[in-house]
Design a protein around this motif. Structure first.
Motif, mmCIF file in Angstrom:
data_model
loop_
_atom_site.group_PDB
_atom_site.id
_atom_site.type_symbol
_atom_site.label_atom_id
_atom_site.label_comp_id
_atom_site.label_asym_id
_atom_site.label_seq_id
_atom_site.Cartn_x
_atom_site.Cartn_y
_atom_site.Cartn_z
ATOM 1 N N GLY A 139 0.798 -1.400 -0.029
ATOM 2 C CA GLY A 139 -0.002 0.123 -0.126
ATOM 3 C C GLY A 139 0.730 1.218 0.029
ATOM 4 O O GLY A 139 0.567 2.250 -0.776
ATOM 5 N N PHE A 140 2.116 1.188 0.985
ATOM 6 C CA PHE A 140 2.851 2.442 0.904
ATOM 7 C C PHE A 140 3.378 2.516 -0.567
ATOM 8 O O PHE A 140 3.522 3.762 -1.100
ATOM 9 C CB PHE A 140 3.884 2.154 2.091
ATOM 10 C CG PHE A 140 4.896 3.296 2.231
ATOM 11 C CD1 PHE A 140 4.417 4.538 2.507
ATOM 12 C CD2 PHE A 140 6.184 3.112 1.904
ATOM 13 C CE1 PHE A 140 5.366 5.588 2.659
ATOM 14 C CE2 PHE A 140 7.046 4.083 1.884
ATOM 15 C CZ PHE A 140 6.728 5.425 2.497
ATOM 16 N N LEU A 141 4.075 1.640 -1.189
ATOM 17 C CA LEU A 141 4.306 1.734 -2.443
ATOM 18 C C LEU A 141 3.608 2.307 -3.494
ATOM 19 O O LEU A 141 4.163 2.885 -4.392
ATOM 20 C CB LEU A 141 5.260 0.343 -2.794
ATOM 21 C CG LEU A 141 6.515 -0.309 -1.802
ATOM 22 C CD1 LEU A 141 6.998 -1.551 -2.459
ATOM 23 C CD2 LEU A 141 7.573 0.600 -2.144
ATOM 24 N N GLN A 142 2.548 1.708 -3.357
ATOM 25 C CA GLN A 142 1.428 2.269 -4.427
ATOM 26 C C GLN A 142 1.167 3.997 -4.049
ATOM 27 O O GLN A 142 1.127 4.626 -5.120
ATOM 28 C CB GLN A 142 -0.023 1.287 -4.360
ATOM 29 C CG GLN A 142 -0.928 1.981 -5.292
ATOM 30 C CD GLN A 142 -0.405 1.693 -6.630
ATOM 31 O OE1 GLN A 142 0.013 0.617 -7.095
ATOM 32 N NE2 GLN A 142 -0.159 2.618 -7.509
ATOM 33 N N GLU A 143 1.243 4.341 -2.898
ATOM 34 C CA GLU A 143 0.876 5.595 -2.419
ATOM 35 C C GLU A 143 2.254 6.408 -3.162
ATOM 36 O O GLU A 143 2.238 7.519 -3.631
ATOM 37 C CB GLU A 143 0.954 6.062 -1.144
ATOM 38 C CG GLU A 143 -0.538 5.625 -0.590
ATOM 39 C CD GLU A 143 -0.817 5.910 0.875
ATOM 40 O OE1 GLU A 143 -0.546 7.062 1.341
ATOM 41 O OE2 GLU A 143 -1.151 5.085 1.762
ATOM 42 N N LEU A 144 3.350 5.774 -3.077
ATOM 43 C CA LEU A 144 4.500 6.549 -3.527
ATOM 44 C C LEU A 144 4.406 6.738 -4.919
ATOM 45 O O LEU A 144 4.945 7.751 -5.509
ATOM 46 C CB LEU A 144 5.718 5.611 -3.252
ATOM 47 C CG LEU A 144 6.334 5.764 -1.769
ATOM 48 C CD1 LEU A 144 7.595 5.038 -1.565
ATOM 49 C CD2 LEU A 144 6.386 7.226 -1.380
ATOM 50 N N ALA A 145 4.177 5.557 -5.710
ATOM 51 C CA ALA A 145 3.973 5.623 -7.385
ATOM 52 C C ALA A 145 3.053 6.695 -7.701
ATOM 53 O O ALA A 145 3.139 7.388 -8.689
ATOM 54 C CB ALA A 145 3.539 4.247 -7.698
ATOM 55 N N ASP A 146 1.843 6.513 -6.881
ATOM 56 C CA ASP A 146 0.781 7.658 -7.420
ATOM 57 C C ASP A 146 1.302 9.061 -7.214
ATOM 58 O O ASP A 146 0.959 9.990 -7.863
ATOM 59 C CB ASP A 146 -0.438 7.570 -6.296
ATOM 60 C CG ASP A 146 -1.205 6.070 -6.520
ATOM 61 O OD1 ASP A 146 -0.978 5.477 -8.015
ATOM 62 O OD2 ASP A 146 -1.915 5.637 -5.856
ATOM 63 N N ALA A 147 2.068 9.345 -5.991
ATOM 64 C CA ALA A 147 2.496 10.596 -5.607
ATOM 65 C C ALA A 147 3.492 11.147 -6.894
ATOM 66 O O ALA A 147 3.462 12.082 -7.301
ATOM 67 C CB ALA A 147 3.343 10.660 -4.376
ATOM 68 N N ALA A 148 4.235 10.153 -7.261
ATOM 69 C CA ALA A 148 5.131 10.402 -8.580
ATOM 70 C C ALA A 148 4.458 10.670 -9.707
ATOM 71 O O ALA A 148 5.075 11.853 -10.467
ATOM 72 C CB ALA A 148 6.228 9.132 -8.799
ATOM 73 N N THR A 149 3.375 9.828 -10.074
ATOM 74 C CA THR A 149 2.674 10.113 -11.159
ATOM 75 C C THR A 149 2.015 11.757 -11.163
ATOM 76 O O THR A 149 1.981 12.373 -12.012
ATOM 77 C CB THR A 149 1.376 9.363 -11.350
ATOM 78 O OG1 THR A 149 2.066 7.959 -11.405
ATOM 79 C CG2 THR A 149 0.557 9.509 -12.373
ATOM 80 N N THR A 150 1.581 12.070 -9.981
ATOM 81 C CA THR A 150 0.828 13.279 -9.563
ATOM 82 C C THR A 150 1.863 14.608 -10.019
ATOM 83 O O THR A 150 1.523 15.431 -10.748
ATOM 84 C CB THR A 150 0.100 13.460 -8.312
ATOM 85 O OG1 THR A 150 -0.919 12.533 -8.177
ATOM 86 C CG2 THR A 150 -0.498 14.835 -8.160
ATOM 87 N N ALA A 151 2.932 14.336 -9.319
ATOM 88 C CA ALA A 151 4.047 15.279 -9.399
ATOM 89 C C ALA A 151 4.615 15.497 -10.857
ATOM 90 O O ALA A 151 4.732 16.532 -11.455
ATOM 91 C CB ALA A 151 5.020 14.909 -8.239
ATOM 92 N N GLY A 152 4.487 14.279 -11.450
ATOM 93 C CA GLY A 152 5.293 14.312 -12.744
ATOM 94 C C GLY A 152 4.026 15.092 -13.772
ATOM 95 O O GLY A 152 4.694 15.857 -14.857
ATOM 96 N N THR A 153 2.664 14.838 -13.485
ATOM 97 C CA THR A 153 1.897 15.597 -14.441
ATOM 98 C C THR A 153 1.885 17.099 -14.035
ATOM 99 O O THR A 153 1.753 17.932 -15.156
ATOM 100 C CB THR A 153 0.442 14.915 -14.052
ATOM 101 O OG1 THR A 153 0.133 13.570 -14.280
ATOM 102 C CG2 THR A 153 -0.561 15.809 -14.810
ATOM 103 N N GLY A 154 1.847 17.563 -12.914
ATOM 104 C CA GLY A 154 2.207 18.774 -12.513
ATOM 105 C C GLY A 154 3.545 19.583 -13.153
ATOM 106 O O GLY A 154 3.396 20.621 -13.787
ATOM 107 N N ALA A 155 4.582 18.856 -13.011
ATOM 108 C CA ALA A 155 5.902 19.372 -13.522
ATOM 109 C C ALA A 155 5.722 19.381 -15.079
ATOM 110 O O ALA A 155 6.241 20.243 -15.692
ATOM 111 C CB ALA A 155 6.901 18.382 -13.111
ATOM 112 N N ALA A 156 5.160 18.528 -15.729
ATOM 113 C CA ALA A 156 4.824 18.641 -17.184
ATOM 114 C C ALA A 156 4.250 19.780 -17.717
ATOM 115 O O ALA A 156 4.585 20.628 -18.574
ATOM 116 C CB ALA A 156 4.156 17.293 -17.768
#
Length: 298
Positions: A139-156
């Motif tokens: 569950g924690f690893l999935q949250e990290l992956a989701d966090a990276a995806t969200t930040a990646g979208t914002g950075a793009a």
């Protein structure tokens, strides 16, 4: 970036992104200059000298300006009947320099706030949200992956805005220095938000300076019976005209004639506004407009 080593991976990511954005800014600037030279020629019969330093000729043709636009945008050009039309070059014009350091600082601030900073906050929330026995918990690893995806979208989105900053800046500052320009208007992309569509619907904002060109080449925009159409709605503020949110691909274009400036796009949005907001004012009208635009966005 790695959520488990934000400092190291974030610094490397930022360096790569900044180098990419600098290259895209140069391309954006070249495209903006080619657009402005061609657009000005079509509107007034006069154009500006090339962006690159070098000897300046007295004249060019519409075909040569179209070739330049096709070259910098990597598009295929179809020959036009008026390609041979001569266009005078106003040689007493200096293109504004790009404020490289200022744009670099803006890019770093946008990228960090939308990328590493967001990711750091999300990682901290995931780590403290509940007690965990293992850092490799699924569950924690999935949250990290989701966090990276969200930040990646914002950075793009931030990178997108910073990549076209130079072209937008060039058009505004060059047209402010151009004696033939009498105002500006907002033009949207094909899928604008409600705010951007509202700005486009208002038509032109005019300067107090009279035009040196004595009017443009185009025929005045008018109603079907030939009378000039009046835009009775109040214009937007100048500071709003050049506001761009993340993901926005609108552009402010110069206006060369004080004839009522409503592009086909602006007329369409103006008619939609009148229909959607009929009988409404203030916040109620803005809310109805927002619902209307959002319902039609792709």
């Amino acid at each position: 970036m790695s959520p488990l080593s934000l400092t190291e991976s974030g610094s490397a990511w930022l360096a790569v992104m900044l180098a990419l954005i600098r290259g895209e800014r140069r391309r954006s600037r070249d495209q903006a200059a080619a657009f402005l030279r061609l657009y000005r020629a079509v509107e007034t019969g006069y154009t500006l000298p090339p962006l690159q330093d070098g000897p300046v000729a007295d004249a060019t043709t519409l075909g040569e300006l179209r070739e330049d636009w096709a070259r910098v945008t990597d598009t295929v050009r179809t020959p036009e009947p008026d390609d041979a039309d001569p266009i005078r070059i106003d040689g007493d014009f200096d293109w504004p320099e790009e404020p490289v350091e200022s744009f670099d600082r803006a890019a770093v601030a946008s990228l960090v706030s939308q990328g590493p900073a967001k990711l750091r906050d999300k990682v901290a929330q995931a780590a403290t949200g509940q007690e965990r026995g293992r850092l490799d918990d699924a569950g924690f690893l999935q949250e990290l992956a989701d966090a990276a995806t969200t930040a990646g979208t914002g950075a793009a989105s931030a990178a997108d805005r910073e990549a076209i900053r130079s072209g937008r800046d060039l058009i505004i500052r060059a047209s402010q220095a151009d004696k033939r320009v009498v105002g500006w208007a907002r033009v949207t992309d094909g899928n604008p938000c409600a705010f951007c569509a509202m700005l486009a619907s208002r038509g032109a904002i005019y300067t107090s300076r009279p035009t040196a060109a004595g009017g443009g080449r185009r025929k005045p925009a008018g109603s079907p019976d030939g009378r000039a159409r009046r835009n009775r709605r109040p214009p937007v503020a100048v500071e709003d005209l050049t506001r761009y949110h993340y993901g926005c691909h609108c552009q402010v274009v110069p206006v060369y004639s004080r004839n009522d400036f409503l592009t086909p796009q602006a007329r369409d949005y103006s008619r939609q506004w009148e229909t959607v907001t009929r009988g409404k004012t203030g916040a109620e009208a803005r809310a109805a407009w927002r619902r209307h635009i959002e319902s039609n966005r792709s």
